[in-house]
Scaffold this active site. Sequence first.
Site, short mmCIF file in Angstrom:
data_model
loop_
_atom_site.label_atom_id
_atom_site.label_comp_id
_atom_site.label_asym_id
_atom_site.label_seq_id
_atom_site.Cartn_x
_atom_site.Cartn_y
_atom_site.Cartn_z
N TYR A 11 -48.93 -33.79 -28.99
CA TYR A 11 -48.72 -35.09 -29.65
C TYR A 11 -48.94 -36.26 -28.67
O TYR A 11 -49.82 -37.10 -28.88
CB TYR A 11 -47.30 -35.10 -30.23
CG TYR A 11 -46.90 -36.38 -30.93
CD1 TYR A 11 -47.78 -37.10 -31.72
CD2 TYR A 11 -45.59 -36.84 -30.81
CE1 TYR A 11 -47.38 -38.26 -32.37
CE2 TYR A 11 -45.17 -38.00 -31.46
CZ TYR A 11 -46.07 -38.71 -32.23
OH TYR A 11 -45.67 -39.85 -32.87
N SER A 34 -50.29 -23.19 -27.71
CA SER A 34 -49.11 -22.55 -28.29
C SER A 34 -48.47 -23.44 -29.36
O SER A 34 -47.81 -22.96 -30.26
CB SER A 34 -48.09 -22.20 -27.22
OG SER A 34 -47.61 -23.37 -26.59
N ASN A 35 -48.65 -24.75 -29.22
CA ASN A 35 -48.06 -25.65 -30.22
C ASN A 35 -49.05 -26.78 -30.52
O ASN A 35 -48.67 -27.93 -30.70
CB ASN A 35 -46.73 -26.20 -29.68
CG ASN A 35 -45.94 -26.92 -30.74
OD1 ASN A 35 -46.15 -26.71 -31.94
ND2 ASN A 35 -45.06 -27.81 -30.33
N SER A 125 -37.47 -37.07 -20.55
CA SER A 125 -36.92 -37.45 -21.85
C SER A 125 -35.58 -38.14 -21.66
O SER A 125 -34.84 -37.84 -20.71
CB SER A 125 -36.74 -36.17 -22.67
OG SER A 125 -35.85 -36.38 -23.73
N THR A 127 -33.17 -37.45 -23.13
CA THR A 127 -32.15 -36.42 -23.29
C THR A 127 -31.40 -36.16 -21.98
O THR A 127 -30.26 -35.69 -22.01
CB THR A 127 -32.81 -35.12 -23.82
OG1 THR A 127 -31.79 -34.22 -24.21
CG2 THR A 127 -33.69 -34.45 -22.81
N TYR A 150 -33.45 -27.16 -23.61
CA TYR A 150 -34.63 -28.01 -23.50
C TYR A 150 -34.33 -29.20 -22.58
O TYR A 150 -35.06 -29.49 -21.63
CB TYR A 150 -35.08 -28.51 -24.89
CG TYR A 150 -35.97 -29.72 -24.81
CD1 TYR A 150 -37.29 -29.61 -24.39
CD2 TYR A 150 -35.48 -31.00 -25.08
CE1 TYR A 150 -38.10 -30.74 -24.27
CE2 TYR A 150 -36.27 -32.12 -24.97
CZ TYR A 150 -37.58 -31.99 -24.55
OH TYR A 150 -38.36 -33.10 -24.42
N LYS A 154 -35.72 -30.24 -18.66
CA LYS A 154 -36.31 -31.51 -18.23
C LYS A 154 -35.57 -32.03 -17.00
O LYS A 154 -36.16 -32.56 -16.06
CB LYS A 154 -36.25 -32.55 -19.36
CG LYS A 154 -37.26 -32.32 -20.46
CD LYS A 154 -38.68 -32.63 -19.99
CE LYS A 154 -39.73 -32.19 -20.98
NZ LYS A 154 -41.11 -32.29 -20.52
N TYR A 178 -38.96 -40.70 -21.90
CA TYR A 178 -39.33 -41.21 -23.22
C TYR A 178 -38.10 -41.27 -24.12
O TYR A 178 -37.32 -40.33 -24.15
CB TYR A 178 -40.32 -40.29 -23.91
CG TYR A 178 -41.54 -39.87 -23.14
CD1 TYR A 178 -42.22 -40.75 -22.31
CD2 TYR A 178 -42.03 -38.57 -23.27
CE1 TYR A 178 -43.36 -40.34 -21.63
CE2 TYR A 178 -43.16 -38.16 -22.59
CZ TYR A 178 -43.81 -39.04 -21.76
OH TYR A 178 -44.93 -38.63 -21.09
N GLY A 298 -25.01 -31.20 -31.64
CA GLY A 298 -25.72 -31.61 -30.42
C GLY A 298 -26.33 -33.00 -30.48
O GLY A 298 -26.85 -33.48 -29.47
N ASP A 299 -26.27 -33.67 -31.65
CA ASP A 299 -26.84 -35.02 -31.71
C ASP A 299 -25.99 -36.01 -30.91
O ASP A 299 -24.76 -36.02 -31.05
CB ASP A 299 -26.88 -35.51 -33.18
CG ASP A 299 -28.23 -35.30 -33.83
OD1 ASP A 299 -29.23 -35.16 -33.09
OD2 ASP A 299 -28.28 -35.27 -35.06
#
Length: 340
Positions: A11, A34-35, A125, A127, A150, A154, A178, A298-299
């Site tokens: 993306y 793969s994606n 990220s 995150t 994930y 990172k 990001y 997890g949000d």
Amino acid sequence: MQILVTGGLGYIGSHTSVLLLEKGYDIVVVDDLSNSNIEVLDNIFKITSKKPAFEKIDLKDKKAVSKLFQDYTFDGIIHFAAHKSVNESVNYPEKYFSNNVGSLENIIDEIKLLENPINFIFSSSCTVYGQADLMPIDESFPLKEAESPYGQSKRQCEEVLKSLHDSGHSFKNITLRYFNPIGAHPSALIGELPLGIPENLVPYITQTAIGKRECLTVFGNDYETADGTCVRDYIHIMDLAEVHITCLEKLISSNDDSLFKVYNVGTGKGTSVLELIHIFENVNDIKLNYKIGERRKGDVVTAYADTSKIKEELNWSTKNSLKNALKSAWNWELNLNKDE
Ligand code: UFG
């Protein structure tokens, strides 16, 4: 100038590849598919009239990575390639550490062998901040225990890069954290291609609007925010792609052989899930079928960026509006489905 773009058919990678080609860089796209889809390469060609070199390589494969660096000479590397599903990472954490961290380590082993300091941009990220205590989030905020493997992967990648810097090895690095990228290229030839049921909000919205999904579930409306739904910083993918060019130019022009910077990349503005849905409905003149559901585990409640560092140091800020991003996301979905 020849730039290695890992994950260049994904993306963010595909949109950045387009801008790099338009700016006159030669690029080598590496992707394990793969994606992503090999057709993205044709669509990059349709947009730019340039066909980048392409190598289908799994970056976990150390020998393949060594060969890549023997076959090409790179002036810069933009490392996007990574698994990115938060949900999947909870079920298969090892996959995330071996791929996301392992791939970076293989690339770093090659960087260490280079004579000249390489220009290196790393995709991180927001995150890594977890649920920050204050808003907006600036780069000096502590990195918290990530909510998912994930996110943890990172964070580990950032640590690996910091260790390389601290070891005194000459390399020039910018890490970009990001916030939430959305939207698509204005041509609607490239965009986000989620595999299966989308996890992210905007692809779920567009797939619901087109009838692929019956109903969007808003994950919770009882948070402590203005309308009770979570708040994020949604950035147009074209702005996000552009920042990589700005950073690359900065790295190339810098005389500091151990330049090491981290920047947030967002708009600086928070938007709630409900606000985003309503803007999508208004700009595209569509009624969206949605319901309120349970909170998603997890949000984080709220995350938006303090963007002053990148503005001051690189004179960069976003240009595209949220409305534009949501229009482009819808055009992309329409284009994907035009033959069906
Ligand atoms: N949401 C819904 N319904 C959906 C999908 C999402 O209500 O069907 C909500 C989420 O609860 C969240 C917001 O929309 O409040 C945005 O969710 P996304 O999944 O689009 O984005 P996230 O902020 O959760 O995820 C992003 C990146 C990840 C990164 C994560 C860190 O996509 O790569 O931020 O928090 F790990």
